[in-house]
Design a protein around this motif. Structure first.
Motif, short mmCIF file in Angstrom:
data_model
loop_
_atom_site.label_atom_id
_atom_site.label_comp_id
_atom_site.label_asym_id
_atom_site.label_seq_id
_atom_site.Cartn_x
_atom_site.Cartn_y
_atom_site.Cartn_z
N PHE A 155 0.85 -1.19 0.00
CA PHE A 155 0.00 0.00 0.00
C PHE A 155 0.89 1.24 0.00
N TYR A 156 0.72 2.09 -1.01
CA TYR A 156 1.50 3.32 -1.15
C TYR A 156 0.60 4.50 -0.85
N GLY A 157 0.91 5.23 0.24
CA GLY A 157 0.07 6.35 0.64
C GLY A 157 0.89 7.48 1.23
N SER A 158 0.21 8.50 1.72
CA SER A 158 0.88 9.70 2.24
C SER A 158 1.64 9.39 3.53
N SER A 159 0.94 8.90 4.54
CA SER A 159 1.60 8.49 5.78
C SER A 159 0.63 7.73 6.66
N LEU A 160 1.10 6.64 7.20
CA LEU A 160 0.37 5.91 8.24
C LEU A 160 0.77 6.42 9.62
N LEU A 161 2.01 6.88 9.75
CA LEU A 161 2.59 7.20 11.05
C LEU A 161 2.29 8.62 11.51
N SER A 162 1.94 9.51 10.58
CA SER A 162 1.79 10.92 10.91
C SER A 162 0.51 11.49 10.32
N SER A 163 -0.21 12.26 11.12
CA SER A 163 -1.40 12.97 10.62
C SER A 163 -1.07 14.42 10.26
N TYR A 164 0.19 14.78 10.29
CA TYR A 164 0.61 16.17 10.04
C TYR A 164 0.40 16.49 8.56
#
Length: 365
Positions: A6-15
């Motif tokens: 899965f390629y996305g913006s970020s799983l670890l950060s909501s910034y």
């Protein structure tokens, strides 16, 4: 075990990453369905310096350099997965990433574009006849979307997508739930959202104009990018609010406001993550009006709907204030019964299983 890249913006950060809640809820629930998932996110936009969570035990996370070499290495890893997914809005060379990821997917793998901002993506496709996604769409197995309903499904099919299925936002009750109120978030109305060009005018109308109409009420404005904006004296600016504080914010405000961006409000059928986060915490939610809200919550009983800032102000000063807690409780009960990420994951699992059967039948033929 079926594997997903899965390629996305970020799983670890909501910034600067409004999709974080959606990714976390969906992928955790898919992991519970038996999928082994690797999430690939670029080190861009200062997100890694603002992590909200550590890498979870239900998903492997690969953070790659935001340059051509890092993108190429991450895309090459797609060949190891049974299901290859790229989301919209990754934040670094999205078009090039999509082309390379899908080119590296092995024969027989399911290829998916997961659009977390379908109205904006579709507008870009209409404005740019040579948009790279147009060339890729017919070669993908399906498009999944964050929302948008029938208008988005028709639009994607007209553009050549084989299939398009909305997978709506939902509630992860393990993450978003009622907690004791905290004085630091005490207010009459809270709004949480990043400052974006196609949202700012609606925030001015639904939130700031309501604050000016209700000078004796307390307002909280959370999210990135609002510093420097002229605010009424009764509005307190919070800045970025980490996801770990969302339950406290939503449980402490008397009312929580949801404001859709221009394109999502116009398209309809696109409930924001904020609606589910706030209602999941038992908050009484006011949302701006958009078509399809009744698919998720019943206006007047489980959610309050405002047409403009005057409506918001009237709800804030209404003598029905004692009913707001009951509205929040009914909303939470409705979401737990009908709109959880576990339910969405079962829907996605069925789609994947059906597509895998088609792939196998094609091989046998």
């Amino acid at each position: 075990m079926k594997t997903i890249a899965f390629y996305g913006s970020s799983l670890l950060s909501s910034y600067w990453n409004g999709a974080a809640t959606y990714y976390r809820g969906m992928l955790r629930a898919l992991a519970d369905q038996g999928y082994r998932i690797t999430f690939y996110e670029p080190d861009v936009l200062d997100r890694q310096a603002h992590r909200d969570i550590d890498p979870p035990d239900w998903c492997d996370v690969v953070v790659y350099a935001g340059n051509a070499q890092g993108l190429r290495r991450a895309a090459t890893a797609a060949r190891k997965a049974d299901i290859v997914i790229q989301a919209s809005g990754v934040g670094f060379e999205d078009d090039r990433l999509l082309q390379q990821v899908m080119a590296n997917a092995r024969d027989g793998a399911i290829r998916i574009f997961w659009d977390v901002d379908a109205p904006a993506t579709l507008q870009a496709l209409r404005d740019q006849p040579g948009h790279p996604l147009r060339a890729v769409l017919p070669h993908l197995d399906m498009v999944l979307t964050y929302g948008g309903g029938a208008p988005v499904v028709r639009a994607y099919r007209d553009l050549g997508a084989r299939d398009c299925v909305p997978i709506y936002n939902a509630l992860d009750p393990a993450t978003h739930h009622p907690v004791p109120a905290q004085q630091r978030f005490a207010c009459d109305l809270a709004f949480l959202g990043n400052r974006l060009p196609d949202r700012e005018a609606r925030v001015a109308e639904f939130f700031l104009s309501a604050a000016r109409r209700c000078p004796d009420q307390r307002f909280l404005l959370g999210g990135s990018g609002w510093a420097g904006l002229a605010l009424p004296e009764n509005v307190r600016l919070l800045g970025h609010v980490p996801t770990a504080d969302h339950n406290a914010l939503n449980s402490s405000a008397r009312l929580v406001l949801n404001i859709a961006r221009d394109s999502m409000a116009a398209t309809g059928f696109s409930p924001a993550t904020r609606v589910f986060e706030a209602a999941g915490a038992g908050a009484c939610v006011i949302t701006d009006a958009w078509e399809g809200i009744e698919m998720f919550l019943t206006p007047g009983q489980e959610v309050l709907v405002a047409r403009d800032g005057a409506d918001v102000a009237e709800l804030l000063t209404s003598a029905q204030g004692n009913a707001y807690g009951r509205i929040g409780a009914r909303a939470r009960a409705r979401l737990l019964a009908e709109h959880t990420y576990a339910q969405r994951a079962r829907q996605v699992d069925t789609l994947f299983a059906r597509q895998m059967m088609h792939e196998r039948a094609g091989v046998l033929l």
